[in-house]
Design a protein around this motif. Sequence first.
Motif, PDB file in Angstrom:
ATOM      1  N   LEU A 108      -2.654   6.908   4.482  1.00 22.73           N
ATOM      2  CA  LEU A 108      -1.510   6.107   4.920  1.00 22.73           C
ATOM      3  C   LEU A 108      -0.236   6.936   4.832  1.00 22.73           C
ATOM      4  O   LEU A 108       0.029   7.573   3.818  1.00 22.73           O
ATOM      5  CB  LEU A 108      -1.410   4.874   4.013  1.00 22.73           C
ATOM      6  CG  LEU A 108      -0.283   3.896   4.339  1.00 22.73           C
ATOM      7  CD1 LEU A 108      -0.511   3.243   5.695  1.00 22.73           C
ATOM      8  CD2 LEU A 108      -0.172   2.838   3.240  1.00 22.73           C
ATOM      9  N   ILE A 135      12.123   4.731  -4.896  1.00 21.70           N
ATOM     10  CA  ILE A 135      11.514   3.553  -5.500  1.00 21.70           C
ATOM     11  C   ILE A 135      12.259   3.221  -6.774  1.00 21.70           C
ATOM     12  O   ILE A 135      12.499   4.090  -7.597  1.00 21.70           O
ATOM     13  CB  ILE A 135      10.071   3.837  -5.954  1.00 21.70           C
ATOM     14  CG1 ILE A 135       9.386   4.666  -4.925  1.00 21.70           C
ATOM     15  CG2 ILE A 135       9.353   2.575  -6.301  1.00 21.70           C
ATOM     16  CD1 ILE A 135       8.203   5.375  -5.503  1.00 21.70           C
ATOM     17  N   PRO A 180       0.815  -1.217   0.000  1.00 27.90           N
ATOM     18  CA  PRO A 180       0.000   0.000   0.000  1.00 27.90           C
ATOM     19  C   PRO A 180       0.847   1.265   0.000  1.00 27.90           C
ATOM     20  O   PRO A 180       0.339   2.343  -0.273  1.00 27.90           O
ATOM     21  CB  PRO A 180      -0.831  -0.113   1.286  1.00 27.90           C
ATOM     22  CG  PRO A 180      -0.140  -1.108   2.136  1.00 27.90           C
ATOM     23  CD  PRO A 180       0.657  -2.007   1.226  1.00 27.90           C
ATOM     24  N   LEU A 181       2.137   1.139   0.279  1.00 26.91           N
ATOM     25  CA  LEU A 181       2.948   2.357   0.311  1.00 26.91           C
ATOM     26  C   LEU A 181       3.344   2.807  -1.081  1.00 26.91           C
ATOM     27  O   LEU A 181       2.934   3.866  -1.528  1.00 26.91           O
ATOM     28  CB  LEU A 181       4.186   2.156   1.188  1.00 26.91           C
ATOM     29  CG  LEU A 181       3.890   2.223   2.688  1.00 26.91           C
ATOM     30  CD1 LEU A 181       5.085   1.750   3.491  1.00 26.91           C
ATOM     31  CD2 LEU A 181       3.513   3.644   3.101  1.00 26.91           C
ATOM     32  N   HIS A 182       4.127   1.982  -1.784  1.00 22.00           N
ATOM     33  CA  HIS A 182       4.568   2.422  -3.112  1.00 22.00           C
ATOM     34  C   HIS A 182       4.168   1.486  -4.228  1.00 22.00           C
ATOM     35  O   HIS A 182       4.684   1.583  -5.330  1.00 22.00           O
ATOM     36  CB  HIS A 182       6.075   2.657  -3.115  1.00 22.00           C
ATOM     37  CG  HIS A 182       6.464   3.786  -2.199  1.00 22.00           C
ATOM     38  ND1 HIS A 182       7.570   3.753  -1.412  1.00 22.00           N
ATOM     39  CD2 HIS A 182       5.840   4.959  -1.932  1.00 22.00           C
ATOM     40  CE1 HIS A 182       7.631   4.863  -0.688  1.00 22.00           C
ATOM     41  NE2 HIS A 182       6.589   5.613  -0.991  1.00 22.00           N
ATOM     42  N   LYS A 183       3.272   0.548  -3.906  1.00 16.27           N
ATOM     43  CA  LYS A 183       2.663  -0.297  -4.942  1.00 16.27           C
ATOM     44  C   LYS A 183       3.605  -1.273  -5.628  1.00 16.27           C
ATOM     45  O   LYS A 183       3.281  -1.732  -6.724  1.00 16.27           O
ATOM     46  CB  LYS A 183       1.952   0.568  -6.003  1.00 16.27           C
ATOM     47  CG  LYS A 183       0.870   1.472  -5.425  1.00 16.27           C
ATOM     48  CD  LYS A 183      -0.378   0.707  -5.061  1.00 16.27           C
ATOM     49  CE  LYS A 183      -1.280   1.454  -4.094  1.00 16.27           C
ATOM     50  NZ  LYS A 183      -2.065   2.481  -4.713  1.00 16.27           N
ATOM     51  N   ASP A 231      -4.625  -3.791  -8.459  1.00 17.18           N
ATOM     52  CA  ASP A 231      -4.677  -2.508  -7.759  1.00 17.18           C
ATOM     53  C   ASP A 231      -5.025  -1.350  -8.685  1.00 17.18           C
ATOM     54  O   ASP A 231      -5.074  -0.206  -8.254  1.00 17.18           O
ATOM     55  CB  ASP A 231      -3.354  -2.244  -7.036  1.00 17.18           C
ATOM     56  CG  ASP A 231      -2.158  -2.360  -7.961  1.00 17.18           C
ATOM     57  OD1 ASP A 231      -2.237  -3.121  -8.950  1.00 17.18           O
ATOM     58  OD2 ASP A 231      -1.144  -1.694  -7.703  1.00 17.18           O
ATOM     59  N   GLY A 239      -0.321   9.211  -1.033  1.00 24.48           N
ATOM     60  CA  GLY A 239       0.982   9.482  -0.468  1.00 24.48           C
ATOM     61  C   GLY A 239       1.999   8.557  -1.079  1.00 24.48           C
ATOM     62  O   GLY A 239       3.000   8.225  -0.478  1.00 24.48           O
ATOM     63  N   LEU A 240       1.731   8.080  -2.255  1.00 20.23           N
ATOM     64  CA  LEU A 240       2.571   7.044  -2.798  1.00 20.23           C
ATOM     65  C   LEU A 240       2.724   7.112  -4.274  1.00 20.23           C
ATOM     66  O   LEU A 240       2.055   7.823  -4.964  1.00 20.23           O
ATOM     67  CB  LEU A 240       1.939   5.681  -2.569  1.00 20.23           C
ATOM     68  CG  LEU A 240       0.817   5.611  -1.643  1.00 20.23           C
ATOM     69  CD1 LEU A 240      -0.195   4.710  -2.220  1.00 20.23           C
ATOM     70  CD2 LEU A 240       1.391   5.086  -0.382  1.00 20.23           C
ATOM     71  N   ALA A 241       3.599   6.247  -4.718  1.00 19.94           N
ATOM     72  CA  ALA A 241       3.739   6.110  -6.152  1.00 19.94           C
ATOM     73  C   ALA A 241       2.665   5.171  -6.635  1.00 19.94           C
ATOM     74  O   ALA A 241       2.272   4.255  -5.956  1.00 19.94           O
ATOM     75  CB  ALA A 241       5.098   5.525  -6.463  1.00 19.94           C
ATOM     76  N   SER A 252      -5.152   2.108  -0.850  1.00 20.90           N
ATOM     77  CA  SER A 252      -4.586   2.195   0.501  1.00 20.90           C
ATOM     78  C   SER A 252      -5.323   3.137   1.446  1.00 20.90           C
ATOM     79  O   SER A 252      -5.526   2.820   2.607  1.00 20.90           O
ATOM     80  CB  SER A 252      -3.142   2.658   0.405  1.00 20.90           C
ATOM     81  OG  SER A 252      -2.488   1.973  -0.620  1.00 20.90           O
TER      82      SER A 252
END
Lengths: 115, 890
Positions: free
Chosen positions: B569, B853, A69-72, B532, B869-871, B561
């Motif tokens: 998150l 990442i 869930p953070l950076h997929k 997703d 909050g994410l890629a 998320s």
Amino acid sequence: MNWLAICEESALPVFGGIAAWVEGKAVAIFNLGEQGIFAMDNTDPATGVGVLSRGLICDLQGDIFVASPLHKQHYSLTNGQCIEDESLSVELYRIKCEQGKVLINTAIVGGINDE
Amino acid sequence: MGCIKTGLDLKPKLLVIGNGMVGHHFIEQLCDQGMNEQFEVEVFGCEKLPAYDRVQLSKYFETGSPDALMLASVDEYAKRGIRLHLGKEIVRLDTENRTVYSSDDEIWSYDKLVLATGSYPFVPPIQGKDRPQCLVYRTIDDLEQISRAALSANSGVVIGGGLLGLEAANALLTLGLDTHVVEFAPQLMPVQLNDKAGELLCEKIQALGVSVHTSRATTAIVAGEHARHRMMFNDNTFLETDLIVFSAGIRPQDTLARQNCIEVGERGGIAVDDHSLTSAPDVYAIGECALWEQRIFGLVAPGYQMARVALSHIAAGVSGSAATQFKGADMSTKLKLLGVDVASIGESRGFENAQYVEVSDNQSGTYKKLWLDETGQYLKGAVLVGDASDYSLLLNQYLSGEKIETPAISLLQQDSDAPMAFNDDAIICSCHQVTKADIVERVVAGDHSLAAIKDCTKAASGCGGCGALVQEIISQTMEAQGLETQKGICSHFEHDRQALFHLCQVDNISNFTSLIGKHGTVDAAKRGLGCDICKPLAASIFSSLENEYVLAVEHANLQDSNDAYLGNLQKDGSYSVVPRIAGGEITPDKLIALGEIAKRHDLYTKITGGQRIDLFGAALSELPTIWQALIEQGFETGHAYGKSLRTVKSCVGSTWCRYGVQDSVGMAIELENRYKGLRAPHKIKFAVSGCTRECAEAQSKDIGVIATDKGWNLYVGGNGGMRPRHGDLFATDLSTSVLMQYIDRILIFYTRTASRLQRTSVWLESLEGGLDYLKSVIIDDNLGLAAELEIQMQKVISTYQCEWKTSLESPEFLTRFSEFVNPVQEPNADVEQYRYSRGQRFPVDAKGGAGTISVKNIDLCTVDNDLDGLATRVSSAELFEVSAQKECEV
Ligand SMILES: Cc1cc2nc3c(=O)[nH]c(=O)nc-3n(C[C@H](O)[C@H](O)[C@H](O)COP(=O)(O)OP(=O)(O)OC[C@H]3O[C@@H](n4cnc5c(N)ncnc54)[C@H](O)[C@@H]3O)c2cc1C
Ligand code: SF4
């Protein structure tokens, strides 16, 4: 063989993930109904944060993955490998349900899940 | 006449009589072509109001005001140099001397004259027809009279069970009257429907509480005993009622033509040729007053065509350009009458020697009948009641005139998205008249994505209804060429977001299992897991359509998320909590309460760019307790976790500011409360400024509202962040009700047609025709969608729920927030996780963060800091749509 009873089978959400404490370690459990039950380390190897149980289940490239869930990044539920970064992988655990109980084997497996 | 003259007062004179829908359309087209510069134009209208949308007339009852229906204003005409005379009836036309006279004896001369006088309601010559409270249904003025009369009435009767009569009946029903329809024929809608269809419609309408009396001719209206009137019928029965509305048909308004021996039809109507020219030189007739090949067209679209044809003929005289011709128009119609779908195509009532296919399903309350020619091979007409979903396919079949290759009944059993049923010249996109062949040609030429096809053919860029069909045609064409087809949003669906939205809407799909089962690729459907990309997208579509609780069992495992746990998150796995502070206004008590809750849970506290307060560092299992406390203090969720309305920022406005001209805070609060919870392709931000100084920076928001001394200016498509864009001025000096109406329509149109993660700024730029097109859809309702859009918004508004409140009330949902199945086994907490600085708690830097990442294999990774909050994984085509925002509420 160190099979540990974790919880009732009925406590697992269906088609979703939940975390469990197994000998002081957080393990992510995914109950995909007929498609099996899977367990892996809850820690996202890309960030070191324990969130994988909260990831979305994905059907990609003929395998089943959880998306962090953070950076997929996607980690395979059957071999722990990350799609996006070959150097990343998650440890898998054997897991099974018996007589309504969920059992996890704390001996780490490199790959195949036996259920 | 030679028309090219120079010098102001030497311009030729063009007069337009009638400022109804068609007369107005003529003026609009005229101005679009700059011809208002070449003529001195004057327009005369009998009614006291300038042109309004008569098609939507019944909407007047929704607001009790014509505001939302207005199409024109005296000012707008004046700006274009056109004089509009309202409340001015032209009573005499002198074609010899080329002059017209008004009822107050003014005289104008003309070089070109356009008659756009429309039609008037026919009132049968019944004794007593002029009694008070016997009204008609044609103008705003009529509707005002009906509303007034309804105040002192308990019952109302509509005489005439045709299209308009049923619309009038609906109006009486909504005015709370005991409503009756009296029809002379043995059935309802005798012009369009055959007997069986009429019967079914009748049953359905009676079920809604309207009494229908067919085969009754009214012979007299006299004073009643229990009500104002008594209507006497030919069968010696009677009916008492307080109010009567005549809807017994319309008659073309051709008086001026008759006076001058301009040719008219036997049963009325000013005869015109293919250029809309009448038998008098330089006199044109357009719209409902015109008779072409012995036919009157009682619909607005053919009237618009006539307006364009007449204009092109006038233009041809000026510039020598070629004039277009009127070629007739199809009168097929599809509508919702009192909530019942009804459609008629071609010869819908059948004809001699016709073959037919009839499907009558009394369980679902549907009736469908196809009329075929004698050989049974060509579709000549159709009627659909109760379910009009086959309309487009049938209309295509009918208009194409192609032979039906399969047994005709298969036309009624088609899979709604089976494009093989279409011929090459079948119109796939009816908004832009794009045929299947147009699409195939572009696909063969190398445009393989829906986006590319939209760009070059315009298909699916209108109401979007054909998106799925277009995608299918693309895939099929590519397969036929042996190419691997372009994937849709992800490997599980070959559709883009717009197409999926449409599929969910028409098939009433409200869970992922059905969606992937029915529309996923074969492999995807087998596994049913999705990914997703498609799962959160589906969840968002379901909420836009149904607005159900996002963590309901069938939706919970689809959410991204943030939505998944109703929080944002953070990098350390904790969540942030953002209660709604509508318009940025907060009482001291609430501020204190918020502070106390934050303190109790040791939450890092920060004010966001959206004028609210973000509390960071809540563990998953702490969320319910924190929200319980917030809700007890009167807060509700701020939806910071959703792709939905975030905040409506405001300046302080006229309540305090010396410069303010309107109450911007009040407006911001109202807007925020109206649209909170609306799930969209991406987040939506608003701002409201109290005057042109624009302290709230409204022009950088998706929806910006700036006060003027006359009302509100509306800006659309602004953006801050990585790809800043000033919003486009959409409309000016709006009243509050029209402002909201436009925003309702824009937002739903956006949620329907935008791509996944497409902000309004990019969406607006991607619309073929851009801002003008959006205006035409929203303001002019060119796609006839406005009512539907508003209804959908109303549904979202009325089903709003604070998701946290719902969660807390339902223990079964709360289990989601227990992160561990066996929490008692938790080892001692790792105290090193947090550090304190500037008096607050921060996470100790773990490894990771968006910057580190690594990206491989999968298309591309980019950061949308505000998203989750994410890629997020995006396809390269989508890259430009995703942006990191500065005002993020991570
Ligand atoms: C309730 C209702 C629902 C409808 N629904 C639909 C629908 O769903 N779809 C559809 O296609 N059509 C619909 N229609 C029909 C549509 O509104 C008409 O086809 C359209 O308005 C015709 O436009 P027009 O300009 O020709 O005439 P009008 O709109 O009637 O305008 C004519 C104008 O000219 C003025 N005028 C007449 N004589 C003079 C004179 N001598 N001097 C000055 N002014 C004059 C009149 O006062 C009037 O304002 C509906 C109509 C009604 C009433
Ligand atoms: S925008 Fe106008 S009303 Fe609002 S604070 Fe600024 S100056 Fe005052």
